[in-house]
Design a protein around this motif. Structure first.
Motif, PDB file in Angstrom:
ATOM      1  N   GLN A 234      -6.107  -0.134  -7.854  1.00  0.00           N
ATOM      2  CA  GLN A 234      -5.175  -0.764  -6.914  1.00  0.00           C
ATOM      3  C   GLN A 234      -5.856  -1.214  -5.630  1.00  0.00           C
ATOM      4  O   GLN A 234      -5.630  -2.326  -5.170  1.00  0.00           O
ATOM      5  CB  GLN A 234      -4.032   0.199  -6.587  1.00  0.00           C
ATOM      6  CG  GLN A 234      -3.179   0.556  -7.791  1.00  0.00           C
ATOM      7  CD  GLN A 234      -1.994   1.426  -7.436  1.00  0.00           C
ATOM      8  OE1 GLN A 234      -1.423   1.333  -6.347  1.00  0.00           O
ATOM      9  NE2 GLN A 234      -1.611   2.307  -8.341  1.00  0.00           N
ATOM     10  N   LYS A 237      -9.299  -3.379  -7.100  1.00  0.00           N
ATOM     11  CA  LYS A 237      -9.048  -4.469  -8.039  1.00  0.00           C
ATOM     12  C   LYS A 237      -7.617  -4.989  -7.993  1.00  0.00           C
ATOM     13  O   LYS A 237      -7.280  -5.895  -8.751  1.00  0.00           O
ATOM     14  CB  LYS A 237      -9.368  -3.996  -9.469  1.00  0.00           C
ATOM     15  CG  LYS A 237     -10.796  -3.533  -9.667  1.00  0.00           C
ATOM     16  CD  LYS A 237     -11.048  -3.072 -11.087  1.00  0.00           C
ATOM     17  CE  LYS A 237     -12.482  -2.598 -11.284  1.00  0.00           C
ATOM     18  NZ  LYS A 237     -12.739  -2.140 -12.671  1.00  0.00           N
ATOM     19  N   GLY A 238      -6.794  -4.433  -7.122  1.00  0.00           N
ATOM     20  CA  GLY A 238      -5.398  -4.832  -7.084  1.00  0.00           C
ATOM     21  C   GLY A 238      -5.153  -6.076  -6.241  1.00  0.00           C
ATOM     22  O   GLY A 238      -6.051  -6.605  -5.578  1.00  0.00           O
ATOM     23  N   SER A 239      -3.914  -6.533  -6.254  1.00  0.00           N
ATOM     24  CA  SER A 239      -3.513  -7.683  -5.455  1.00  0.00           C
ATOM     25  C   SER A 239      -3.334  -7.269  -3.996  1.00  0.00           C
ATOM     26  O   SER A 239      -3.380  -6.079  -3.649  1.00  0.00           O
ATOM     27  CB  SER A 239      -2.205  -8.263  -5.990  1.00  0.00           C
ATOM     28  OG  SER A 239      -1.165  -7.296  -5.914  1.00  0.00           O
ATOM     29  N   ASN A 240      -3.120  -8.251  -3.130  1.00  0.00           N
ATOM     30  CA  ASN A 240      -2.906  -7.953  -1.709  1.00  0.00           C
ATOM     31  C   ASN A 240      -1.667  -7.077  -1.506  1.00  0.00           C
ATOM     32  O   ASN A 240      -1.643  -6.203  -0.631  1.00  0.00           O
ATOM     33  CB  ASN A 240      -2.768  -9.257  -0.916  1.00  0.00           C
ATOM     34  CG  ASN A 240      -4.062 -10.044  -0.881  1.00  0.00           C
ATOM     35  OD1 ASN A 240      -5.153  -9.463  -0.967  1.00  0.00           O
ATOM     36  ND2 ASN A 240      -3.968 -11.355  -0.758  1.00  0.00           N
ATOM     37  N   LYS A 241      -0.649  -7.299  -2.320  1.00  0.00           N
ATOM     38  CA  LYS A 241       0.565  -6.502  -2.224  1.00  0.00           C
ATOM     39  C   LYS A 241       0.292  -5.051  -2.602  1.00  0.00           C
ATOM     40  O   LYS A 241       0.788  -4.118  -1.945  1.00  0.00           O
ATOM     41  CB  LYS A 241       1.643  -7.094  -3.128  1.00  0.00           C
ATOM     42  CG  LYS A 241       2.990  -6.415  -3.015  1.00  0.00           C
ATOM     43  CD  LYS A 241       4.027  -7.113  -3.885  1.00  0.00           C
ATOM     44  CE  LYS A 241       5.398  -6.443  -3.762  1.00  0.00           C
ATOM     45  NZ  LYS A 241       6.418  -7.135  -4.608  1.00  0.00           N
ATOM     46  N   GLU A 242      -0.501  -4.854  -3.652  1.00  0.00           N
ATOM     47  CA  GLU A 242      -0.846  -3.497  -4.068  1.00  0.00           C
ATOM     48  C   GLU A 242      -1.710  -2.799  -3.023  1.00  0.00           C
ATOM     49  O   GLU A 242      -1.528  -1.604  -2.749  1.00  0.00           O
ATOM     50  CB  GLU A 242      -1.573  -3.541  -5.412  1.00  0.00           C
ATOM     51  CG  GLU A 242      -0.681  -3.916  -6.587  1.00  0.00           C
ATOM     52  CD  GLU A 242      -1.450  -4.012  -7.887  1.00  0.00           C
ATOM     53  OE1 GLU A 242      -0.958  -3.512  -8.899  1.00  0.00           O
ATOM     54  OE2 GLU A 242      -2.558  -4.600  -7.875  1.00  0.00           O
ATOM     55  N   LYS A 243      -2.633  -3.530  -2.419  1.00  0.00           N
ATOM     56  CA  LYS A 243      -3.491  -2.932  -1.397  1.00  0.00           C
ATOM     57  C   LYS A 243      -2.680  -2.504  -0.180  1.00  0.00           C
ATOM     58  O   LYS A 243      -2.913  -1.438   0.403  1.00  0.00           O
ATOM     59  CB  LYS A 243      -4.571  -3.931  -0.983  1.00  0.00           C
ATOM     60  CG  LYS A 243      -5.562  -4.255  -2.099  1.00  0.00           C
ATOM     61  CD  LYS A 243      -6.560  -5.316  -1.668  1.00  0.00           C
ATOM     62  CE  LYS A 243      -7.499  -5.659  -2.804  1.00  0.00           C
ATOM     63  NZ  LYS A 243      -8.482  -6.728  -2.440  1.00  0.00           N
ATOM     64  N   THR A 279     -13.403  -3.179   0.472  1.00  0.00           N
ATOM     65  CA  THR A 279     -12.240  -4.054   0.346  1.00  0.00           C
ATOM     66  C   THR A 279     -11.994  -4.772   1.668  1.00  0.00           C
ATOM     67  O   THR A 279     -12.045  -4.163   2.742  1.00  0.00           O
ATOM     68  CB  THR A 279     -10.983  -3.251  -0.032  1.00  0.00           C
ATOM     69  OG1 THR A 279     -11.242  -2.513  -1.232  1.00  0.00           O
ATOM     70  CG2 THR A 279      -9.793  -4.162  -0.250  1.00  0.00           C
TER      71      THR A 279
END
Length: 309
Positions: A234, A237-243, A279
């Protein structure tokens, strides 16, 4: 005086069955269609009997379970982890005995670990764990470059530190070899005989952390594993929303405790810190900033910090 005498027309004196009705006709209660489907009707009756028997057994089983639920005391399903006694979160530490149990004990042979990693995505967590292993064992460290790689930065040649190679090889407890190679994800091999391979930064980190010999209860171990997955899948490798969601959860957890799990540094802190540093984030919440400084004050993070500069 008889006028006429004739012979009898009854040939036998046996009793004659007289009819009970005037006409014989087929029964209207069983037609030709019912006669043809008689076999199917019997099958349906058997299924109905089986269903009735199964339902009866289920009702009996439910009655038994309801009875047990009234006699067995179960813990609250909504137990707050924060209410667990911190004493149970302190790990039990085993050293050389645990190293032998994981890697196997071979007299006269140095227990060696070989890790292949791509220099384009440096596994910072493995460098932190290498430093922790050096604090606990005598580690023979070395860095090599595979022929598949060219122009590897000079700082990666010394990413494991200078080391002390004044002793002979047999005096070390553990060999730690890092090879910069063109691989998609970190790969580790620790058994020369079976060449057992472990892939993925998270899995390799779990293995190395296990060599430190820290044993936790089931709740703490599950929390640590969950944070490791969050860091890899997350935060990195996750999206901006997940981060953003991870940062909110991280900030909330660190508002109650100085470390993510338990009362001391764990693999969860190592993985989240390294993923956070690799990140691109616009801003970091206050509790997370305080926790980052706490990590960087520890000596095991210094080699990773040098590579980030």
């Amino acid at each position: 005086m008889e006028m006429y005498k004739v012979n009898s027309y009854v040939l036998s004196e046996e009793a004659v069955d007289l009819p009970t009705c005037m006409y014989k006709v087929p029964s209207i209660h069983r037609g030709t269609t019912d006669a043809q489907n008689a076999g199917e009707y019997a099958v349906l009756q058997n299924l109905e009997l089986r269903q009735t028997e199964i339902l009866k057994r289920l009702y009996d089983l439910k009655a038994v379970v309801d009875g047990l639920s009234k006699t067995v005391l179960t813990p609250d399903a909504d137990l707050d982890i924060a209410e667990i006694d911190h004493a149970c979160l302190i790990p039990k530490i085993h050293t050389v005995a645990n190293l032998n149990s994981v890697l196997g004990k071979s007299p006269g042979v140095l227990q060696d670990i070989v890790i292949n990693a791509n220099p384009s995505e440096v596994p910072l967590s493995l460098l932190v764990l290498h430093d922790l292993l050096c604090q606990q064992y005598k580690v023979l460290s070395s860095v090599h470059v595979h022929s598949s790689m060219q122009n590897v930065p000079s700082k990666l040649w010394n990413c494991l530190g200078e080391g002390n190679r004044s002793h002979s090889r047999r005096e070390y407890q553990l060999g730690f070899t890092l090879v910069w190679k063109d691989v998609q994800k970190p790969q580790m091999k620790f058994s020369i005989q079976s060449m057992c391979s472990i892939e993925g930064e998270g899995n390799v980190a779990r293995f190395l952390f296990a060599l430190l010999g820290r044993e936790y209860n089931a709740v703490t171990s599950t929390q640590i594993d969950n944070w490791v997955d969050v860091a890899i899948f997350q935060l990195k490798k996750g999206s901006n929303k997940e981060k953003a969601a991870v940062l909110r959860t991280l900030n909330s957890s660190l508002g109650k405790n100085p470390w993510l799990v338990g009362v001391d540094l764990t693999l969860a802190d190592i993985m989240l810190y390294c993923a956070l540093k690799q990140t691109e984030l616009a801003s970091v919440p206050a509790n997370v900033q305080r926790w980052v400084k706490s990590c960087e004050n520890l000596a095991c993070f210094h080699l990773a910090l040098k590579l980030l500069q």
